[in-house]
Enzyme design. Structure first.
Site, short mmCIF file in Angstrom:
data_model
loop_
_atom_site.label_atom_id
_atom_site.label_comp_id
_atom_site.label_asym_id
_atom_site.label_seq_id
_atom_site.Cartn_x
_atom_site.Cartn_y
_atom_site.Cartn_z
N PRO A 2 0.83 -1.22 0.00
CA PRO A 2 0.00 0.00 0.00
C PRO A 2 0.85 1.26 0.00
CG PRO A 2 -0.64 -1.52 1.77
CD PRO A 2 0.64 -2.03 1.20
N GLU A 3 0.50 2.20 -0.86
CA GLU A 3 1.20 3.48 -0.94
C GLU A 3 0.18 4.58 -0.66
OE1 GLU A 3 3.54 3.64 -4.60
OE2 GLU A 3 3.80 1.47 -4.56
N ARG A 124 1.85 -10.62 6.24
CA ARG A 124 3.31 -10.66 6.31
C ARG A 124 3.88 -10.00 7.56
NH1 ARG A 124 5.81 -9.46 0.57
NH2 ARG A 124 7.61 -10.25 1.70
N ARG A 167 21.66 15.61 -6.75
CA ARG A 167 21.45 14.20 -6.37
C ARG A 167 21.97 13.26 -7.44
NH1 ARG A 167 17.25 11.96 -2.33
NH2 ARG A 167 16.69 13.84 -1.21
#
Ligand SMILES: [Zn+2]
Length: 289
Positions: A2-3, A124, A167
Site C-alpha cells: 500500500p502506498e 506478512r 542528487r
C-alpha cells in the site's frame, strides 16, 4: 504494498464510517503488530504480554475523533489527544466488519466498536500499530523528516528542483525516498516516470526545468487518478480497501509489473531494469527518454 493512494482511500472510508465510534474491546493476536518502532529485527516476544496490556489500556474506552494520513500511514485521532498510528507495511489492511462475522486468518489486531470491529489484517506482519501522544502528524518524530505530501501546496516544481539538485540517485529511486516526498513506493514511482516520459534510470540531479515540470505534474496526476480508483490491487490481491474491495487502478497501470507486455501507447515490450538495491523498475524504452 500500500502506498499513498491506498492509505488515502482507507482513511477517507474510515472517516465516513467510524468517527465517533468508541473502542470497547482490544485484541492483539500477533506480537509483531505492536512491536516498537525500529525493532523490526528483534525477537518480538519478550515483553509481549505487558506491551499488549499497555496497548489495550491506551485504547479501551477511547472514541475515534478523526482520521488522517501521512505518507503511507493512516492516523486515527482519539478523544484523549492520542493518536493510533497504523503503518500498513507490505500487506496491511484495515477492514471495518460486522462483529461476529468470520475473522480473516491474518487478523492481527481487533478493535471492537460495538456492533462492528476494526480489523488490522496483515499476513506478512511488516505493518504496525502504535499509540502515540499528541495529534496531527507533526506531533510524531517518525514524520519529522518526511518530505511534503505530493498533493499538498508545499510540493511545487520549485521544491522538486531544489530537493533533487545535485542528487546522484536515479529518479525512480529518488521518488521513493520518503524524505524527499512522502507516500510514493514502487507502483507509483514506475507509473509517474512513465507519465512524465522519463526513464527511471535518469540521474535526479540532471533533470532540466521542463523535465522537472513534467515529473511534478505526472506525480500529481497519477496519485489523484489512483485515489479516484481507490488504489491498486495487484495480482497478489494483498491490498483491499476498508470495505474489503479491490482497488481499480490496476487496469490503468502502464508499466508496473508489465514486463514483456506491449506498451499501451506504442506497443513496445515493457522492460524491467534492476537498479542498485535490487529494485526493479518497469519502463517503456520508446515512450520514456
Ligand atoms: Zn511506449
Amino acid at each position: 504494498m500500500p502506498e499513498l493512494p491506498e492509505a488515502e482511500t482507507i482513511a477517507r472510508q474510515l472517516r465516513s464510517e467510524i468517527i465517533g465510534a468508541q473502542i470497547d474491546r482490544v485484541q492483539v493476536r500477533h506480537p509483531r503488530s505492536i512491536r516498537r518502532r525500529g525493532a523490526e529485527n528483534e525477537n518480538p516476544n519478550p515483553g509481549f504480554a505487558s506491551r499488549r496490556a499497555r496497548f489495550a489500556r491506551a485504547l479501551r474506552g477511547r472514541r475515534i475523533t478523526g482520521v488522517g494520513r501521512r505518507g503511507k500511514a493512516v492516523l486515527l485521532t482519539l478523544d484523549d489527544a492520542d493518536t493510533l498510528v497504523v503503518r500498513l507495511g507490505m500487506s496491511g489492511q484495515i477492514l471495518v466488519r460486522p462483529t461476529g462475522t468470520p475473522r480473516e486468518k491474518a487478523a492481527r489486531v481487533i478493535l471492537g466498536l460495538g456492533e462492528r470491529e476494526l480489523r488490522f489484517v496483515d499476513p506478512r506482519t511488516f505493518g504496525q500499530m502504535a499509540v502515540r501522544r499528541g495529534t496531527g502528524p507533526d506531533a510524531f518524530p517518525d514524520f519529522w523528516e518526511y518530505g511534503p505530501e505530493p498533493l499538498s501546496p508545499k510540493f511545487t516544481p520549485a521544491y522538486l528542483a531544489a530537493a533533487l539538485r545535485g542528487r546522484r540517485t536515479r529518479i525512480g529511486v529518488a521518488l521513493m525516498d520518503q524524505h524527499l516526498v512522502a507516500g510514493i513506493g514502487k507502483i507509483y514511482a514506475d507509473e509517474i516516470c512513465f507519465r512524465a516520459g522519463l526513464r527511471p534510470t535518469r540521474l535526479a540531479g540532471r533533470l532540466t526545468r521542463p523535465m522537472l515540470q513534467r515529473l511534478w505534474r505526472a506525480a500529481r496526476q497519477v496519485l489523484r487518478e489512483a485515489i479516484r480508483c481507490c488504489g491498486t490491487t495487484d495480482a497478489d490481491g494483498a491490498y483491499l480497501d476498508a470495505f474489503g474491495q479491490a482497488g481499480r487502478f490496476r487496469t490503468r497501470l502502464r508499466v508496473y509489473r508489465r514486463t514483456g507486455q506491449p506498451c499501451r501507447v506504442c506497443g513496445t515490450p515493457i522492460r524491467r531494469t534492476r537498479l542498485s538495491g535490487g529494485r526493479g523498475m518497469h519502463w517503456c524504452p520508446v515512450c520514456q527518454r
